[in-house]
Design a protein around this motif. Structure first.
Motif, PDB file in Angstrom:
ATOM      1  N   LEU A 126      24.773  64.455  32.857  1.00 50.37           N
ATOM      2  CA  LEU A 126      25.085  64.770  34.701  1.00 50.37           C
ATOM      3  C   LEU A 126      25.127  66.698  34.624  1.00 50.37           C
ATOM      4  CD1 LEU A 126      27.324  61.925  35.696  1.00 50.37           C
ATOM      5  CD2 LEU A 126      25.007  61.814  36.562  1.00 50.37           C
ATOM      6  N   GLY A 127      23.766  67.289  35.284  1.00 49.54           N
ATOM      7  CA  GLY A 127      24.319  68.502  35.854  1.00 49.54           C
ATOM      8  C   GLY A 127      25.800  68.544  36.570  1.00 49.54           C
ATOM      9  N   ALA A 157      36.051  64.449  44.139  1.00 47.30           N
ATOM     10  CA  ALA A 157      37.220  64.396  43.775  1.00 47.30           C
ATOM     11  C   ALA A 157      37.879  63.756  42.557  1.00 47.30           C
ATOM     12  CB  ALA A 157      38.106  63.014  44.530  1.00 47.30           C
ATOM     13  N   LEU A 158      37.228  64.914  41.104  1.00 47.76           N
ATOM     14  CA  LEU A 158      37.342  63.991  40.055  1.00 47.76           C
ATOM     15  C   LEU A 158      37.946  64.617  39.455  1.00 47.76           C
ATOM     16  CD1 LEU A 158      33.446  62.436  39.233  1.00 47.76           C
ATOM     17  CD2 LEU A 158      36.110  61.476  39.546  1.00 47.76           C
ATOM     18  N   PHE A 176      35.186  55.384  28.827  1.00 41.84           N
ATOM     19  CA  PHE A 176      34.776  55.817  29.884  1.00 41.84           C
ATOM     20  C   PHE A 176      36.601  56.160  30.064  1.00 41.84           C
ATOM     21  CE2 PHE A 176      34.552  56.520  34.495  1.00 41.84           C
ATOM     22  CZ  PHE A 176      33.781  58.100  34.703  1.00 41.84           C
ATOM     23  N   HIS A 177      36.713  57.980  30.481  1.00 45.20           N
ATOM     24  CA  HIS A 177      38.313  58.028  31.153  1.00 45.20           C
ATOM     25  C   HIS A 177      38.058  59.160  32.515  1.00 45.20           C
ATOM     26  CE1 HIS A 177      39.150  56.032  27.605  1.00 45.20           C
ATOM     27  NE2 HIS A 177      38.896  56.888  26.908  1.00 45.20           N
ATOM     28  N   SER A 178      38.145  58.674  33.113  1.00 46.44           N
ATOM     29  CA  SER A 178      39.010  59.566  34.140  1.00 46.44           C
ATOM     30  C   SER A 178      40.729  59.724  34.502  1.00 46.44           C
ATOM     31  CB  SER A 178      37.609  59.336  35.820  1.00 46.44           C
ATOM     32  OG  SER A 178      38.359  59.343  36.792  1.00 46.44           O
ATOM     33  N   LEU A 194      33.654  65.354  29.311  1.00 45.93           N
ATOM     34  CA  LEU A 194      31.870  65.968  30.274  1.00 45.93           C
ATOM     35  C   LEU A 194      32.469  66.756  31.331  1.00 45.93           C
ATOM     36  CD1 LEU A 194      30.264  62.084  30.297  1.00 45.93           C
ATOM     37  CD2 LEU A 194      30.150  64.358  28.192  1.00 45.93           C
ATOM     38  N   LEU A 195      33.531  66.885  31.772  1.00 45.34           N
ATOM     39  CA  LEU A 195      33.784  67.454  33.185  1.00 45.34           C
ATOM     40  C   LEU A 195      35.340  67.506  33.232  1.00 45.34           C
ATOM     41  CD1 LEU A 195      32.993  68.239  35.919  1.00 45.34           C
ATOM     42  CD2 LEU A 195      34.693  65.978  36.728  1.00 45.34           C
TER      43      LEU A 195
END
Ligand code: ADP
Length: 478
Positions: free
Chosen positions: A146-147, A154-155, A198-200, A169-170
């Motif tokens: 993802l760019g 809201a992440l 996937f962990h947010s 990733l972010l």
């Protein structure tokens, strides 16, 4: 609630702020949490779509009969799939590709053929190989899935568990995480060939808490309580004023009541005397020999009636011109003579002797005639009441001593009980069955009005003695 003291108002305010603040905080948190979950789901969906595309690319490549060189393929695909770092193909044990052949590729190809699903091979921490059964392999750079501009707002932190390890990733929030309210969601990417965890994560820091709304709430509550307090206070003051007005009215009624009782007391004696005299006169009217007695009775009645009128007149004067009916220089003698005349018959009928001795016939007092008369009548009446039916002697004496004139009214009755003595002059204090308890208190008030003094004592030989002292008339007083 009649009032709201400041401390209680503050407590209420704090309590309301705590409750309202908790509610506001809860809704704000729920709102932020929902947005976080929504945006995390969007990120998850986007990543899943990207990884699913890799499977589609591999399927397409496997179907190509005359595949172009991998360099051209890569150049053609990269604009749409920037995460593609390299493309390679293992064909008849020969590797052709934009990067070196990864270790374990032949085994991975065989496994992909067996499972009919692309296999994963770790390249480094941020890249992995996706290997198809056809021998086609894609090197994917997960960082470029993802760019920077594609991530929803809201992440906080997003990470993927890749074959080479966990990859961030972010990282909008730094590590170690700041202090605050933690939010989190864990999912798995939808692509069957790349089921990465996937962990947010996100921390709601104090800077994001609803301070503005809390401040507004506290202010509004403070204003509301202040208004309520002011209203309660105003209502209390109004009630106090009403209560005071009511008390003032009651007082007035009380004073009126006392006055009425006083008038009743003072008029009782002359009216009773008038009645008795008129009845006696009526009885003797037809008897020629009693003519003189009838005249005497009628004269006494007239004098008593005048006295009653004087009492009423004095009361009226007291009401209309506060300060009294005016004092004058008086000779006590005629006043006492009149009293003796007025009371003689009635007392004689009760076997009571009434005597008067003036030791200072030349003395003049500064007094008010009607008031002085009222006092003496009250004292004589009291003495007569104390003597009762057994009769006795009431002595009136006057003498000038020093600057005052001393008038005493004594009797040879039972005297005054020691426990009664201190309460004698209190209004409505009486020991008599039909008494009103006003005679002495009224007499004392009248005496004070003339700068006089009234005292009571018991005589050593028995009986009570009341002394009225009045100022002697001098040049100054006259
Ligand atoms: P009342 O005569 O209506 O009782 P007063 O104020 O005139 O009211 O008198 C109060 C009380 O004082 C009387 O009830 C009585 O107990 C006492 N008292 C007044 N005068 C005498 C007296 N000469 N001898 C004994 N007691 C008296």
């Amino acid at each position: 609630m009649t009032t709201l003291p400041l401390r209680r108002a503050l407590l209420w305010w704090l309590l309301a702020c705590a409750l309202g603040g908790a509610l506001l905080g809860y809704f704000a948190l729920r709102d932020l949490q929902e947005r976080f979950l929504q945006d995390s789901s969007i990120a998850h969906r986007l990543l899943s779509q990207k990884t699913v595309q890799h499977d589609a690319v591999l399927t397409t490549l496997a179907q190509l009969d005359n595949a172009p060189p991998t360099a051209r393929l890569l150049a053609g695909l990269q604009p749409a799939l920037p995460q593609l770092a390299a493309i390679g193909r293992l064909r008849a044990d020969h590797w052709q590709g934009e990067a070196a052949m990864p270790a374990g590729l032949p085994t991975a190809v065989q496994q992909a053929q067996r499972q009919q699903r692309p296999q994963l091979l770790a390249a480094d921490r941020q890249r992995y190989w996706l290997v198809d059964g056809s021998g086609w392999s894609l090197l994917i750079d997960a960082r470029r899935l993802l760019g920077d501009g594609d991530w929803p707002p809201a992440l906080g932190r997003i990470s993927l568990a890749l074959p080479g390890g966990e990859l961030a990733l972010l990282a909008r929030q730094p590590t170690p995480a700041p202090w605050g309210w933690p939010l989190g969601i864990d999912k798995t990417l939808a692509a069957a060939s790349q089921p990465f965890a996937f962990h947010s994560r996100r921390i709601l820091t104090p800077a994001e808490w609803p301070w503005g709304r809390w401040l507004a709430l506290a202010t509004v509550l403070a204003l509301l309580l202040a208004v309520l307090r002011a209203r309660l206070q105003a209502r209390r003051q109004r009630r106090q004023a009403e209560e005071q007005a009511r008390l003032a009215n009651l007082n007035r009624l009380g004073t009126l009541g006392e006055m009425a009782a006083g008038i009743a007391h003072e008029l009782n004696q002359p009216l009773t005397a008038i009645l008795a005299n008129v009845r006696a006169a009526e009885r003797m009217l037809d008897d020629e020999d009693e003519r003189a007695t009838v005249r005497q009775a009628l004269q006494t009645s007239a004098a008593q009636a005048r006295r009653a009128a004087d009492i009423v007149g004095r009361l009226r004067a007291m009401v209309t011109q506060p300060g009294g009916g005016g004092s004058a220089v008086l000779d006590p003698q005629p006043l006492l003579d009149s009293l003796l005349t007025l009371r003689h018959d009635e007392l004689a009928a009760r076997k009571i002797a009434l005597s008067w001795h003036n030791a200072s016939p030349d003395a003049r007092v500064q007094a008010e005639a009607v008031a002085l008369e009222q006092i003496l009548h009250n004292l004589v009446q009291n003495a007569a009441d104390a003597l009762g039916s057994r009769g006795g002697h009431i002595r009136l004496q006057g003498e000038a001593l020093g600057k005052r004139y001393w008038l005493t009214v004594s009797d040879d009755g039972p005297g005054i009980a020691p426990e009664v003595l201190p309460r004698l002059f209190q209004p409505f204090f009486t020991t008599r069955a039909g008494g009103m308890g006003l005679g002495l208190s009224l007499s004392e008030t009248l005496a004070h009005g003339m700068h006089g003094q009234l005292t009571a004592a018991n005589l050593p030989a028995g009986g009570a003695c009341f002394t009225l002292s009045l100022p002697l008339a001098t040049e100054n007083h006259a």
